[in-house]
Write an enzyme that holds these catalytic residues in place. Structure first.
Site, PDB file in Angstrom:
ATOM      1  N   HIS A  65      20.619 -11.153  43.007  1.00  0.00           N
ATOM      2  CA  HIS A  65      20.755  -9.777  43.831  1.00  0.00           C
ATOM      3  C   HIS A  65      20.299  -8.679  42.820  1.00  0.00           C
ATOM      4  O   HIS A  65      20.375  -8.650  41.754  1.00  0.00           O
ATOM      5  CB  HIS A  65      22.191  -9.637  43.916  1.00  0.00           C
ATOM      6  CG  HIS A  65      23.065 -10.538  44.953  1.00  0.00           C
ATOM      7  ND1 HIS A  65      24.252 -10.903  44.950  1.00  0.00           N
ATOM      8  CD2 HIS A  65      22.630 -10.960  46.035  1.00  0.00           C
ATOM      9  CE1 HIS A  65      24.654 -12.029  45.765  1.00  0.00           C
ATOM     10  NE2 HIS A  65      23.563 -11.713  46.583  1.00  0.00           N
ATOM     11  N   ALA A  66      19.217  -8.032  43.703  1.00  0.00           N
ATOM     12  CA  ALA A  66      18.348  -6.889  43.122  1.00  0.00           C
ATOM     13  C   ALA A  66      19.219  -6.017  42.129  1.00  0.00           C
ATOM     14  O   ALA A  66      18.645  -5.834  40.761  1.00  0.00           O
ATOM     15  CB  ALA A  66      17.455  -6.515  44.011  1.00  0.00           C
ATOM     16  N   GLU A  68      21.869  -5.959  40.354  1.00  0.00           N
ATOM     17  CA  GLU A  68      22.591  -6.592  39.399  1.00  0.00           C
ATOM     18  C   GLU A  68      21.991  -6.628  38.026  1.00  0.00           C
ATOM     19  O   GLU A  68      21.485  -7.939  37.583  1.00  0.00           O
ATOM     20  CB  GLU A  68      23.191  -7.854  39.783  1.00  0.00           C
ATOM     21  CG  GLU A  68      24.165  -7.462  41.031  1.00  0.00           C
ATOM     22  CD  GLU A  68      24.609  -8.894  41.814  1.00  0.00           C
ATOM     23  OE1 GLU A  68      25.335  -8.829  42.881  1.00  0.00           O
ATOM     24  OE2 GLU A  68      24.511  -9.855  41.085  1.00  0.00           O
ATOM     25  N   ARG A 123      19.987  -5.051  47.367  1.00  0.00           N
ATOM     26  CA  ARG A 123      20.824  -6.366  47.179  1.00  0.00           C
ATOM     27  C   ARG A 123      19.999  -7.429  47.498  1.00  0.00           C
ATOM     28  O   ARG A 123      19.754  -8.348  46.623  1.00  0.00           O
ATOM     29  CB  ARG A 123      22.232  -6.461  47.823  1.00  0.00           C
ATOM     30  CG  ARG A 123      22.858  -7.632  47.759  1.00  0.00           C
ATOM     31  CD  ARG A 123      24.378  -7.815  48.484  1.00  0.00           C
ATOM     32  NE  ARG A 123      24.804  -9.160  48.587  1.00  0.00           N
ATOM     33  CZ  ARG A 123      25.787  -9.745  48.103  1.00  0.00           C
ATOM     34  NH1 ARG A 123      26.231  -8.761  46.703  1.00  0.00           N
ATOM     35  NH2 ARG A 123      26.266 -10.475  48.493  1.00  0.00           N
ATOM     36  N   ASN A 140      22.343 -15.242  48.408  1.00  0.00           N
ATOM     37  CA  ASN A 140      23.592 -15.992  48.289  1.00  0.00           C
ATOM     38  C   ASN A 140      24.280 -16.526  49.349  1.00  0.00           C
ATOM     39  O   ASN A 140      25.871 -16.677  49.037  1.00  0.00           O
ATOM     40  CB  ASN A 140      24.442 -15.346  47.175  1.00  0.00           C
ATOM     41  CG  ASN A 140      25.047 -16.449  46.160  1.00  0.00           C
ATOM     42  OD1 ASN A 140      24.683 -17.501  45.912  1.00  0.00           O
ATOM     43  ND2 ASN A 140      25.931 -15.957  45.567  1.00  0.00           N
ATOM     44  N   HIS A 193      25.445 -13.219  38.044  1.00  0.00           N
ATOM     45  CA  HIS A 193      25.679 -12.159  39.073  1.00  0.00           C
ATOM     46  C   HIS A 193      26.411 -10.915  38.268  1.00  0.00           C
ATOM     47  O   HIS A 193      26.734 -11.345  37.049  1.00  0.00           O
ATOM     48  CB  HIS A 193      26.532 -12.574  40.367  1.00  0.00           C
ATOM     49  CG  HIS A 193      25.736 -13.508  41.250  1.00  0.00           C
ATOM     50  ND1 HIS A 193      25.076 -12.773  42.453  1.00  0.00           N
ATOM     51  CD2 HIS A 193      25.360 -14.670  40.998  1.00  0.00           C
ATOM     52  CE1 HIS A 193      24.605 -13.963  42.992  1.00  0.00           C
ATOM     53  NE2 HIS A 193      24.583 -14.922  42.308  1.00  0.00           N
ATOM     54  N   SER A 194      26.553 -10.013  38.889  1.00  0.00           N
ATOM     55  CA  SER A 194      27.321  -8.881  38.357  1.00  0.00           C
ATOM     56  C   SER A 194      27.967  -8.189  39.569  1.00  0.00           C
ATOM     57  O   SER A 194      27.442  -8.218  40.695  1.00  0.00           O
ATOM     58  CB  SER A 194      26.751  -7.757  37.321  1.00  0.00           C
ATOM     59  OG  SER A 194      25.906  -7.033  38.067  1.00  0.00           O
ATOM     60  N   TYR A 195      29.225  -7.349  39.464  1.00  0.00           N
ATOM     61  CA  TYR A 195      29.960  -7.116  38.429  1.00  0.00           C
ATOM     62  C   TYR A 195      31.426  -7.619  38.803  1.00  0.00           C
ATOM     63  O   TYR A 195      31.626  -7.805  39.902  1.00  0.00           O
ATOM     64  CB  TYR A 195      29.911  -5.754  37.943  1.00  0.00           C
ATOM     65  CG  TYR A 195      30.516  -4.784  39.079  1.00  0.00           C
ATOM     66  CD1 TYR A 195      29.659  -4.318  40.064  1.00  0.00           C
ATOM     67  CD2 TYR A 195      31.720  -4.382  39.175  1.00  0.00           C
ATOM     68  CE1 TYR A 195      30.288  -3.492  41.039  1.00  0.00           C
ATOM     69  CE2 TYR A 195      32.650  -3.731  40.161  1.00  0.00           C
ATOM     70  CZ  TYR A 195      31.345  -3.314  40.962  1.00  0.00           C
ATOM     71  OH  TYR A 195      31.961  -2.336  41.962  1.00  0.00           O
ATOM     72  N   TYR A 245      36.189 -13.795  47.104  1.00  0.00           N
ATOM     73  CA  TYR A 245      36.286 -14.085  48.820  1.00  0.00           C
ATOM     74  C   TYR A 245      35.760 -15.253  49.274  1.00  0.00           C
ATOM     75  O   TYR A 245      35.087 -16.028  48.689  1.00  0.00           O
ATOM     76  CB  TYR A 245      35.802 -12.906  49.316  1.00  0.00           C
ATOM     77  CG  TYR A 245      34.380 -12.316  48.547  1.00  0.00           C
ATOM     78  CD1 TYR A 245      34.433 -10.957  48.191  1.00  0.00           C
ATOM     79  CD2 TYR A 245      33.280 -13.123  48.579  1.00  0.00           C
ATOM     80  CE1 TYR A 245      33.146 -10.498  47.322  1.00  0.00           C
ATOM     81  CE2 TYR A 245      32.198 -12.814  47.696  1.00  0.00           C
ATOM     82  CZ  TYR A 245      32.136 -11.382  47.275  1.00  0.00           C
ATOM     83  OH  TYR A 245      30.943 -10.841  46.872  1.00  0.00           O
ATOM     84  N   GLU A 267      30.133 -13.458  37.226  1.00  0.00           N
ATOM     85  CA  GLU A 267      30.174 -12.084  37.270  1.00  0.00           C
ATOM     86  C   GLU A 267      30.154 -11.290  36.217  1.00  0.00           C
ATOM     87  O   GLU A 267      31.539 -11.340  35.673  1.00  0.00           O
ATOM     88  CB  GLU A 267      31.321 -11.891  38.435  1.00  0.00           C
ATOM     89  CG  GLU A 267      30.980 -12.149  39.884  1.00  0.00           C
ATOM     90  CD  GLU A 267      30.341 -11.269  40.697  1.00  0.00           C
ATOM     91  OE1 GLU A 267      29.140 -10.975  40.434  1.00  0.00           O
ATOM     92  OE2 GLU A 267      30.961 -10.552  41.563  1.00  0.00           O
TER      93      GLU A 267
HETATM   94  N1  LIG Z   1      29.246 -19.315  46.816  1.00  0.00           N
HETATM   95  C1  LIG Z   1      29.350 -18.027  46.211  1.00  0.00           C
HETATM   96  N2  LIG Z   1      29.493 -18.074  44.982  1.00  0.00           N
HETATM   97  C2  LIG Z   1      29.732 -16.552  44.390  1.00  0.00           C
HETATM   98  C3  LIG Z   1      29.802 -15.521  45.226  1.00  0.00           C
HETATM   99  C4  LIG Z   1      30.000 -14.103  44.841  1.00  0.00           C
HETATM  100  C5  LIG Z   1      28.428 -13.351  44.582  1.00  0.00           C
HETATM  101  C6  LIG Z   1      29.056 -11.856  43.882  1.00  0.00           C
HETATM  102 SE1  LIG Z   1      27.583 -10.771  43.982  1.00  0.00          SE
HETATM  103  C7  LIG Z   1      28.072 -12.928  45.979  1.00  0.00           C
HETATM  104  O1  LIG Z   1      28.961 -12.310  46.930  1.00  0.00           O
HETATM  105  O2  LIG Z   1      27.037 -13.469  46.551  1.00  0.00           O
HETATM  106  C8  LIG Z   1      29.467 -15.732  46.542  1.00  0.00           C
HETATM  107  C9  LIG Z   1      29.402 -17.032  47.274  1.00  0.00           C
HETATM  108 CL1  LIG Z   1      28.982 -17.197  48.902  1.00  0.00          CL
HETATM  109 ZN   LIG Z   2      25.265 -10.989  43.044  1.00  0.00          ZN
HETATM  110 ZN   LIG Z   3      28.617  -9.497  42.292  1.00  0.00          ZN
END
Ligand SMILES: Nc1ncc(C[C@H](C[SeH])C(=O)O)cc1Cl
Ligand SMILES: [Zn+2]
Ligand SMILES: [Zn+2]
Ligand SMILES: [Zn+2]
Ligand SMILES: [Zn+2]
Ligand SMILES: [Zn+2]
Length: 305
Positions: A65-66, A68, A123, A140, A193-195, A245, A267
């Site tokens: 993600h850009a 981060e 992002r 992602n 990734h962050s955060y 989530y 993260e």
């Molecule tokens: N498989 C996954 N693992 C980690 C995440 C969290 C990251 C955090 Se920026 C996201 O939302 O893409 C999201 C997914 Cl879909």
């Molecule tokens: Zn991310």
């Molecule tokens: Zn994140």
């Protein structure tokens, strides 16, 4: 000029990638796994003692993600730390003698450039979506892991747009192809990734526990304890679905289902005070503590081959 304690733009990072690999040919090799949508080369560095035979490997990427930016800084920090402490740090020396690290310092190059030139909070990728004026796919959400079923949107204007199809993004295709081609030696997949200060593992696309849940959990707990030992930074670890989530299409879930057992999403700092705009003063501490977690996981992999 390149500085590990500052955020470097892509041109600076790319020049650095070429120079550090040329200057450390015994420990680093460089290859391109393809180009981005806008035609930038995706450089992958292989870090490890040359032995002539294929070694078990850990794959790590940054910059999905850009916005981060701390993640791009971490991959650069990791590469430098690895070559700088080889020969002096017993753990790193052992790791690099017996394993390889495939490090992709910037996955989403086009997006990263865009955060420097136009929108710091971007992002997604920068691919054009036919039939829409909205740009980009969330990389992602673009992988073959419950693709676009939950926690993702089929609206191109969404920040979590899953794309027009699985691996619709050339960047996703390039990464997935490399991992598929090397899955017999890739024992761990780390995506940074962050955060939020989390260490996540499968699954995010469903609430079911992974087959290796207990081991993934115990290794994650050891990793965040190692991380916390330096400055006391507190992380939480657990399956993505319940820890952050429910969301589908992530690269960690995809790698795990492909057979890469040790699959984790980091993260990094912080917990929201600065968020994606983490001050440069926190680059060094964030990277040093994260090194401990990555080395913990890699050492576990090596001890459990
Ligand atoms: N498989 C996954 N693992 C980690 C995440 C969290 C990251 C955090 Se920026 C996201 O939302 O893409 C999201 C997914 Cl879909
Ligand atoms: Zn991310
Ligand atoms: Zn994140
Ligand atoms: Zn090149
Ligand atoms: Zn250090
Ligand atoms: Zn272990």
């Amino acid at each position: 000029a390149h500085d590990y304690t500052k955020y470097n733009n892509w041109a600076t990072i790319n020049d650095w990638v070429v120079s550090i690999s040329s200057a450390n040919a015994d420990l680093i090799s460089r290859q391109e796994i393809g180009n981005t949508y806008e035609g930038r080369p995706m450089h992958l560095l292989t870090i490890g003692k040359k032995t002539g035979s294929a070694k078990p490997a850990v794959f790590m990427d940054c910059g999905f993600h850009a916005r981060e930016w701390i993640t791009h800084a971490f991959c650069q920090w990791f590469i430098n730390e690895a070559v700088s402490t080889y020969g002096s740090d017993p753990e790193m020396t052992n790791l690099l003698d017996r394993m390889d690290f495939f490090v992709l310092p910037v996955f989403n190059i086009d997006g990263y450039e865009y955060t420097w030139t136009n929108d710091r909070m971007w992002r997604k990728t920068r691919s054009r979506n036919s039939g829409s004026s909205c740009i980009g796919t969330d990389p992602n959400r673009n992988f073959d892991a419950g693709w676009c079923t939950v926690g993702a949107s089929s609206n191109p204007c969404s920040e979590t747009y899953c794309g027009s199809s699985i691996e619709s993004e050339i960047e996703s295709k390039n990464l997935a192809n490399f991992i598929r081609s090397n899955k017999s030696i890739i024992k761990a997949y780390l995506t940074v990734h962050s955060y939020s200060q989390l260490l996540l593992f499968p699954y995010s696309y469903k609430y079911d526990l992974a087959a290796d849940h207990s081991e993934l959990l115990s290794v994650s707990q050891g990793a965040i304890a190692a991380l916390s030992s330096l400055y006391g930074t507190r992380y939480t670890s657990g399956p993505g679905a319940t820890t952050i989530y429910l969301a589908a299409g992530g690269s960690d879930d995809w790698a795990y289902d492909l057979g890469v057992k040790y699959s984790y999403t980091f993260e990094l700092r912080d917990e929201g005070r600065y968020g994606f705009l983490l001050p440069e003063s926190q680059i060094k501490p964030t990277c040093e503590e994260t090194m401990l977690a990555v080395k913990y996981i890699a050492s576990h992999v090596l001890n459990n081959l």
